[in-house]
Design an enzyme around this catalytic site. Structure first.
Site, PDB file in Angstrom:
ATOM      1  CB  CYS A   1     -18.531  -6.816  -8.270  1.00 28.01           C
ATOM      2  SG  CYS A   1     -19.939  -5.722  -8.556  1.00 28.01           S
TER       3      CYS A   1
HETATM    4  N1  LIG Z   1     -18.045  -0.625  -5.932  1.00 28.53           N
HETATM    5  C1  LIG Z   1     -17.951  -1.852  -6.429  1.00 28.53           C
HETATM    6  O1  LIG Z   1     -18.274  -2.852  -5.760  1.00 28.53           O
HETATM    7  C2  LIG Z   1     -17.413  -2.077  -7.791  1.00 28.53           C
HETATM    8  C3  LIG Z   1     -17.210  -1.041  -8.657  1.00 28.53           C
HETATM    9  N2  LIG Z   1     -16.765  -1.287  -9.936  1.00 28.53           N
HETATM   10  C4  LIG Z   1     -16.580  -0.197 -10.866  1.00 28.53           C
HETATM   11  O2  LIG Z   1     -15.402   0.510 -10.496  1.00 28.53           O
HETATM   12  C5  LIG Z   1     -15.552   1.899 -10.786  1.00 28.53           C
HETATM   13  C6  LIG Z   1     -15.325   2.686  -9.487  1.00 28.53           C
HETATM   14  O3  LIG Z   1     -16.295   2.261  -8.558  1.00 28.53           O
HETATM   15  P1  LIG Z   1     -16.333   2.803  -7.045  1.00 28.53           P
HETATM   16  O4  LIG Z   1     -14.969   2.883  -6.510  1.00 28.53           O
HETATM   17  O5  LIG Z   1     -17.365   2.020  -6.348  1.00 28.53           O
HETATM   18  O6  LIG Z   1     -16.905   4.266  -7.320  1.00 28.53           O
HETATM   19  P2  LIG Z   1     -17.025   5.482  -6.325  1.00 28.53           P
HETATM   20  O7  LIG Z   1     -18.304   6.151  -6.610  1.00 28.53           O
HETATM   21  O8  LIG Z   1     -16.794   5.029  -4.926  1.00 28.53           O
HETATM   22  O9  LIG Z   1     -15.799   6.398  -6.780  1.00 28.53           O
HETATM   23  C7  LIG Z   1     -15.762   6.980  -8.051  1.00 28.53           C
HETATM   24  C8  LIG Z   1     -14.453   7.730  -8.221  1.00 28.53           C
HETATM   25  O10 LIG Z   1     -14.453   8.386  -9.479  1.00 28.53           O
HETATM   26  C9  LIG Z   1     -14.281   9.813  -9.287  1.00 28.53           C
HETATM   27  N3  LIG Z   1     -15.238  10.437 -10.216  1.00 28.53           N
HETATM   28  C10 LIG Z   1     -16.585  10.353 -10.178  1.00 28.53           C
HETATM   29  N4  LIG Z   1     -17.128  10.975 -11.237  1.00 28.53           N
HETATM   30  C11 LIG Z   1     -16.086  11.464 -11.955  1.00 28.53           C
HETATM   31  C12 LIG Z   1     -15.988  12.215 -13.158  1.00 28.53           C
HETATM   32  N5  LIG Z   1     -17.083  12.588 -13.834  1.00 28.53           N
HETATM   33  N6  LIG Z   1     -14.748  12.544 -13.613  1.00 28.53           N
HETATM   34  C13 LIG Z   1     -13.639  12.186 -12.924  1.00 28.53           C
HETATM   35  N7  LIG Z   1     -13.679  11.490 -11.776  1.00 28.53           N
HETATM   36  C14 LIG Z   1     -14.883  11.131 -11.301  1.00 28.53           C
HETATM   37  C15 LIG Z   1     -14.567  10.059  -7.817  1.00 28.53           C
HETATM   38  O11 LIG Z   1     -13.711  11.015  -7.223  1.00 28.53           O
HETATM   39  P3  LIG Z   1     -13.862  12.579  -7.300  1.00 28.53           P
HETATM   40  O12 LIG Z   1     -15.339  12.837  -7.379  1.00 28.53           O
HETATM   41  O13 LIG Z   1     -13.236  13.088  -6.061  1.00 28.53           O
HETATM   42  O14 LIG Z   1     -13.123  12.954  -8.537  1.00 28.53           O
HETATM   43  C16 LIG Z   1     -14.177   8.749  -7.170  1.00 28.53           C
HETATM   44  O15 LIG Z   1     -12.804   8.733  -6.893  1.00 28.53           O
HETATM   45  C17 LIG Z   1     -16.947   2.064 -11.365  1.00 28.53           C
HETATM   46  O16 LIG Z   1     -16.887   1.988 -12.762  1.00 28.53           O
HETATM   47  C18 LIG Z   1     -17.687   0.854 -10.817  1.00 28.53           C
HETATM   48  O17 LIG Z   1     -18.773   0.516 -11.594  1.00 28.53           O
HETATM   49  C19 LIG Z   1     -16.469  -2.549 -10.367  1.00 28.53           C
HETATM   50  C20 LIG Z   1     -16.635  -3.607  -9.538  1.00 28.53           C
HETATM   51  C21 LIG Z   1     -17.147  -3.458  -8.183  1.00 28.53           C
HETATM   52  C1  LIG Z   2     -25.102  -2.485  -5.537  1.00 26.92           C
HETATM   53  C2  LIG Z   2     -24.818  -1.867  -6.879  1.00 26.92           C
HETATM   54  O1  LIG Z   2     -25.383  -0.850  -7.243  1.00 26.92           O
HETATM   55  N1  LIG Z   2     -23.953  -2.493  -7.648  1.00 26.92           N
HETATM   56  C3  LIG Z   2     -23.561  -2.025  -8.941  1.00 26.92           C
HETATM   57  C4  LIG Z   2     -22.624  -2.981  -9.559  1.00 26.92           C
HETATM   58  C5  LIG Z   2     -21.311  -2.643  -9.227  1.00 26.92           C
HETATM   59  C6  LIG Z   2     -20.441  -2.295 -10.363  1.00 26.92           C
HETATM   60  O2  LIG Z   2     -19.364  -2.117 -10.090  1.00 26.92           O
HETATM   61  O3  LIG Z   2     -20.798  -2.188 -11.645  1.00 26.92           O
HETATM   62  P1  LIG Z   2     -19.717  -2.456 -12.780  1.00 26.92           P
HETATM   63  O4  LIG Z   2     -18.897  -3.600 -12.261  1.00 26.92           O
HETATM   64  O5  LIG Z   2     -20.475  -2.830 -13.973  1.00 26.92           O
HETATM   65  O6  LIG Z   2     -18.886  -1.272 -13.029  1.00 26.92           O
HETATM   66  C7  LIG Z   2     -24.679  -1.969  -9.935  1.00 26.92           C
HETATM   67  O7  LIG Z   2     -25.574  -2.787  -9.896  1.00 26.92           O
HETATM   68  O8  LIG Z   2     -24.592  -1.132 -10.839  1.00 26.92           O
END
Ligand SMILES: NC(=O)C1=CN([C@@H]2O[C@H](COP(=O)(O)OP(=O)(O)OC[C@H]3O[C@@H](n4cnc5c(N)ncnc54)[C@H](OP(=O)(O)O)[C@@H]3O)[C@@H](O)[C@H]2O)C=CC1
Ligand SMILES: CC(=O)N[C@@H](CCC(=O)OP(=O)(O)O)C(=O)O
Length: 400
Positions: A202
């Site tokens: 992001c």
């Molecule tokens: N949040 C953000 O702004 C952004 C996030 N990302 C990336 O996108 C990905 C998802 O982020 P986000 O949606 O915020 O994450 P969340 O923490 O909100 O959700 C994570 C998801 O993964 C599942 N999960 C967690 N651990 C495990 C595991 N060990 N095995 C299987 N399933 C698992 C969880 O569901 P359950 O535990 O029910 O299985 C849940 O659905 C990450 O890699 C993040 O870095 C990228 C850009 C921006």
């Molecule tokens: C506020 C906050 O904790 N932000 C996350 C970045 C979000 C993220 O999605 O990390 P990836 O895009 O690399 O998967 C962090 O700094 O790790």
């Protein structure tokens, strides 16, 4: 033990706001400049393949979403719900398995907890057109390997995989088949042919778009000061998504060597310093980028450079004033402005805003899915001027 409520009510709130971008036709010189910067960013020869965003899908394309409970997964479900030709076929979550998927109206779907073996069999049977991995870093490899094994078993090319984590962002196409999916800066024809797509981070998306036009004019490494809303920290409880800790607060973290510092520097081919923070709002990132210039430039020249560089881009808006993070929350593009130049004319400060869950994750994922599945790149994506906002409900992950 944390309890997470089934967290989603689809809310597409329509807000009317004036369009702020000024778009001018691209003169040939600007096009040539942009092409040469983009070629050097991609380090590839000029593309000879015509690119079309207007192909019409022959049938609905089925998407299986692994990690569907999380914030990015929920944002993607909402987008696909309004998409003309994509549908959700499976949602996987360990915690919500057996519960109905709320906020999706095209079909009644129940969350499952798909194992790597399930994924392999589904891929071999051709049950889905694309897999989205919305899992934390370091988790998706066995699932990706299952997709590849299932395709191998069936003797076919694997279905499209888009990974939202950082796990494959540093892979080079010469070593693997992973393609980095930042369409505005990468070769769209490569994304449209790819079956393994690594979705950018992001902060990294916002920072690269804020820096790309000035890469040829850098005198030394720029510094990116970033502040993210706490949805960036996901749903796993941490001090960065604890609203009590965040109240009246700003949390600096990973002061050096954040993975996005590496990603931005790697992808732009130019060293960049990145200093992340979390603020008390939920959706949206503000990036203030200080850029030392190798030649003196005026604010107007720099703004024109950006306007021309992004003239054909529907999800990048260039404005004169500093964009505000509260305006970008729920919107699907990046807004860039500010362009404050110091008195000596050798340093500019550019401000970019991006919704971390949307163009920073789910919307960009949808752009990549659209390209790779052969439908219009912007299908199902409300453009900036529409005023539509996608607000993802916050989950109180610290509730006992
Ligand atoms: N949040 C953000 O702004 C952004 C996030 N990302 C990336 O996108 C990905 C998802 O982020 P986000 O949606 O915020 O994450 P969340 O923490 O909100 O959700 C994570 C998801 O993964 C599942 N999960 C967690 N651990 C495990 C595991 N060990 N095995 C299987 N399933 C698992 C969880 O569901 P359950 O535990 O029910 O299985 C849940 O659905 C990450 O890699 C993040 O870095 C990228 C850009 C921006
Ligand atoms: C506020 C906050 O904790 N932000 C996350 C970045 C979000 C993220 O999605 O990390 P990836 O895009 O690399 O998967 C962090 O700094 O790790």
């Amino acid at each position: 033990m944390m309890r997470i409520q089934p967290c989603f009510n689809s809310k597409l709130t329509l807000l009317l706001r004036p369009r702020t971008a000024t778009r001018t036709p691209t003169p040939p010189t600007a096009t040539m400049f942009r092409s040469s910067v983009l070629r050097s960013l991609r380090n590839v020869a000029p593309s000879t393949r015509a690119f079309s965003t207007s192909a019409v899908a022959e049938a609905e394309k089925k998407i299986a979403l692994i990690g569907a409970r999380g914030y990015t997964g929920q944002a993607l479900i909402s987008l696909v719900n309004a998409h003309p030709s994509l549908v959700i076929s499976h949602v996987s979550s360990r915690e919500l398995a057996g519960k109905p998927l709320d906020g999706y109206s095209k079909a009644q779907i129940t969350y499952s907890n798909l194992s790597p073996e399930d994924i392999k069999n589904m891929e071999a049977e051709g049950e889905v057109d694309a897999w989205v991995m919305a899992l934390p870093n370091g988790v998706c490899k066995p699932m990706v390997e299952s997709v590849l094994a299932g395709a191998k078993k069936a003797g076919k090319k694997n279905s499209v995989v888009v990974d939202l984590s950082a796990d494959y962002r540093f892979d080079e196409p010469r070593d693997t088949n992973w393609i980095y999916g930042l369409p505005e800066l990468n070769d769209r024809s490569k994304i449209s042919q790819a079956t393994l797509i690594s979705n950018p981070g992001c902060y990294a998306t916002g920072a690269q778009l804020a820096l790309a036009p000035l890469i040829p004019h850098l005198s030394s490494p720029p510094t990116v000061f970033g502040v993210s809303g706490y949805s960036g920290a996901g749903t796993k409880p941490s001090p960065k998504n604890d609203t009590t800790n965040l109240q009246d607060n700003l949390i600096p973290y990973s002061l050096t060597d954040h993975i996005h510092e590496r990603e931005i520097s790697h992808r732009l081919g130019s060293k960049v310093a990145f200093i992340p923070h979390v603020g008390q709002w939920f959706q949206g990132i503000s990036l203030t980028v200080s850029i030392p210039l190798a030649k003196t430039m005026t604010s107007r020249e720099i703004r024109n450079l950006y306007t021309e560089f992004y003239a054909s881009e529907k999800l990048v808006e260039i404005i004169g004033e500093e964009p505000s993070v509260k305006d970008i929350a729920g919107q699907h593009g990046v807004r860039i402005g500010g362009f404050g130049v110091n008195q000596a004319g050798d340093r500019v400060v550019v401000v970019a805003t991006i919704d971390n869950l949307l163009k920073g994750a789910a919307t960009q994922c949808l752009q990549n899915l659209n390209l790779a599945l052969g439908v219009g790149e912007f299908d199902g994506i409300p453009l900036m001027g529409s005023g539509e906002r996608l607000i993802v409900p916050a989950v109180n992950v610290h509730q006992k």
